[in-house]
Each structure stands twice: as structure tokens, then as C-alpha cells.
Write a protein that holds these residues in place. Sequence first.
Motif, mmCIF file in Angstrom:
data_model
loop_
_atom_site.group_PDB
_atom_site.id
_atom_site.type_symbol
_atom_site.label_atom_id
_atom_site.label_comp_id
_atom_site.label_asym_id
_atom_site.label_seq_id
_atom_site.Cartn_x
_atom_site.Cartn_y
_atom_site.Cartn_z
ATOM 1 N N LEU A 10 0.826 -1.206 0.000
ATOM 2 C CA LEU A 10 0.000 0.000 0.000
ATOM 3 C C LEU A 10 0.861 1.257 0.000
ATOM 4 O O LEU A 10 0.589 2.202 -0.753
ATOM 5 C CB LEU A 10 -0.940 -0.011 1.208
ATOM 6 C CG LEU A 10 -1.984 1.083 1.268
ATOM 7 C CD1 LEU A 10 -2.915 0.976 0.071
ATOM 8 C CD2 LEU A 10 -2.775 0.972 2.556
ATOM 9 N N ALA A 11 1.906 1.264 0.822
ATOM 10 C CA ALA A 11 2.790 2.428 0.875
ATOM 11 C C ALA A 11 3.519 2.616 -0.461
ATOM 12 O O ALA A 11 3.640 3.739 -0.965
ATOM 13 C CB ALA A 11 3.788 2.282 2.011
ATOM 14 N N GLY A 12 3.988 1.528 -1.058
ATOM 15 C CA GLY A 12 4.655 1.622 -2.352
ATOM 16 C C GLY A 12 3.722 2.104 -3.451
ATOM 17 O O GLY A 12 4.098 2.925 -4.289
ATOM 18 N N SER A 13 2.500 1.620 -3.433
ATOM 19 C CA SER A 13 1.511 2.074 -4.417
ATOM 20 C C SER A 13 1.176 3.546 -4.220
ATOM 21 O O SER A 13 0.994 4.287 -5.189
ATOM 22 C CB SER A 13 0.244 1.235 -4.308
ATOM 23 O OG SER A 13 0.529 -0.107 -4.549
ATOM 24 N N LEU A 14 1.108 3.976 -2.970
ATOM 25 C CA LEU A 14 0.830 5.382 -2.681
ATOM 26 C C LEU A 14 1.958 6.274 -3.195
ATOM 27 O O LEU A 14 1.695 7.318 -3.802
ATOM 28 C CB LEU A 14 0.630 5.581 -1.185
ATOM 29 C CG LEU A 14 0.348 7.017 -0.738
ATOM 30 C CD1 LEU A 14 -1.010 7.458 -1.265
ATOM 31 C CD2 LEU A 14 0.393 7.115 0.770
ATOM 32 N N PHE A 15 3.202 5.870 -2.978
ATOM 33 C CA PHE A 15 4.315 6.670 -3.476
ATOM 34 C C PHE A 15 4.357 6.676 -5.000
ATOM 35 O O PHE A 15 4.685 7.698 -5.618
ATOM 36 C CB PHE A 15 5.638 6.178 -2.903
ATOM 37 C CG PHE A 15 5.971 6.806 -1.587
ATOM 38 C CD1 PHE A 15 6.559 8.058 -1.525
ATOM 39 C CD2 PHE A 15 5.675 6.151 -0.411
ATOM 40 C CE1 PHE A 15 6.853 8.647 -0.309
ATOM 41 C CE2 PHE A 15 5.968 6.722 0.807
ATOM 42 C CZ PHE A 15 6.554 7.982 0.865
ATOM 43 N N ALA A 16 4.029 5.568 -5.635
ATOM 44 C CA ALA A 16 3.963 5.535 -7.096
ATOM 45 C C ALA A 16 2.854 6.451 -7.607
ATOM 46 O O ALA A 16 3.022 7.157 -8.611
ATOM 47 C CB ALA A 16 3.753 4.110 -7.582
ATOM 48 N N LEU A 17 1.726 6.460 -6.906
ATOM 49 C CA LEU A 17 0.637 7.367 -7.273
ATOM 50 C C LEU A 17 1.053 8.823 -7.089
ATOM 51 O O LEU A 17 0.758 9.674 -7.938
ATOM 52 C CB LEU A 17 -0.608 7.059 -6.440
ATOM 53 C CG LEU A 17 -1.818 7.961 -6.673
ATOM 54 C CD1 LEU A 17 -2.362 7.764 -8.078
ATOM 55 C CD2 LEU A 17 -2.888 7.685 -5.634
ATOM 56 N N LEU A 18 1.741 9.115 -5.992
ATOM 57 C CA LEU A 18 2.226 10.477 -5.771
ATOM 58 C C LEU A 18 3.213 10.903 -6.851
ATOM 59 O O LEU A 18 3.224 12.064 -7.272
ATOM 60 C CB LEU A 18 2.874 10.598 -4.392
ATOM 61 C CG LEU A 18 1.933 10.588 -3.207
ATOM 62 C CD1 LEU A 18 2.723 10.559 -1.904
ATOM 63 C CD2 LEU A 18 1.010 11.791 -3.239
ATOM 64 N N ALA A 19 4.038 9.980 -7.310
ATOM 65 C CA ALA A 19 4.961 10.290 -8.399
ATOM 66 C C ALA A 19 4.192 10.626 -9.677
ATOM 67 O O ALA A 19 4.524 11.585 -10.384
ATOM 68 C CB ALA A 19 5.908 9.126 -8.641
ATOM 69 N N ALA A 20 3.150 9.862 -9.959
ATOM 70 C CA ALA A 20 2.348 10.126 -11.159
ATOM 71 C C ALA A 20 1.621 11.467 -11.054
ATOM 72 O O ALA A 20 1.574 12.227 -12.023
ATOM 73 C CB ALA A 20 1.350 8.998 -11.374
ATOM 74 N N VAL A 21 1.069 11.761 -9.886
ATOM 75 C CA VAL A 21 0.392 13.049 -9.692
ATOM 76 C C VAL A 21 1.404 14.193 -9.786
ATOM 77 O O VAL A 21 1.122 15.246 -10.366
ATOM 78 C CB VAL A 21 -0.352 13.070 -8.334
ATOM 79 C CG1 VAL A 21 -0.848 14.458 -7.998
ATOM 80 C CG2 VAL A 21 -1.510 12.092 -8.371
ATOM 81 N N GLY A 22 2.603 13.978 -9.242
ATOM 82 C CA GLY A 22 3.644 14.995 -9.334
ATOM 83 C C GLY A 22 4.042 15.283 -10.768
ATOM 84 O O GLY A 22 4.276 16.434 -11.141
#
Length: 99
Positions: A10-22
Motif C-alpha cells: 500500500l505504501a509503495g503504491s501510494l508513493f507511485a501514485l504520488l509520483a504520477a500526480v507529481g
Amino acid sequence: MSVVISFFLLAGSLFALLAAVGVLKMPDLYCRMHAATKAGAFGCALILIAVMLSNPTPRVIIESLAILFFFYLTAPIAAHLVGRISYRRHFPIWKRGKK
């Protein structure tokens, strides 16, 4: 153990999502590159830790560590080269308050 694995996934997916949003929301190439490199690499690391914990065989651990090593070796170098080429070609730099 499944709770720990779920946390890392979940944490890894959240950081990947944050990278995409960034990448979508940042104002210029340099900020986008920073968001994609830092958050994407950390998200990948967390997901690979979850993979190693879920299947702790020597082959999976060695392959996951190799992926992490090469990812952390190549991602900053690629970002540096893209930034350097963009700067040399006078790609516009974001000024605070202007888009």
C-alpha cells in the motif's frame, strides 16, 4: 506477516501514485523529473520489499535486490542527463507565481 506485506504494498503504491500526480501537476520539467525520480524510486523499493517478504526464497531476494540496485543506479543518472540537456537547450525554468 500479511499485514506487514500489505503495508509495504500500500505504501509503495501510494508513493507511485504520488509520483504520477507529481508528474502531472508540477509546473516545469525539472520539478516533474524530481517528483518522478524520488517518489517513483521509493515506491518501487517498497513494493519490492513486499515481494521479498511475501516469497523469501533466495532467487526472489536476489532478483529483487538486483532490480533495486539497478533502479537506484540508473534513475538518478537518467534524470541528471535529462535535466542537463534541458538546461543546455534553455528549457524554461519555472519562476514562482508564473506558469
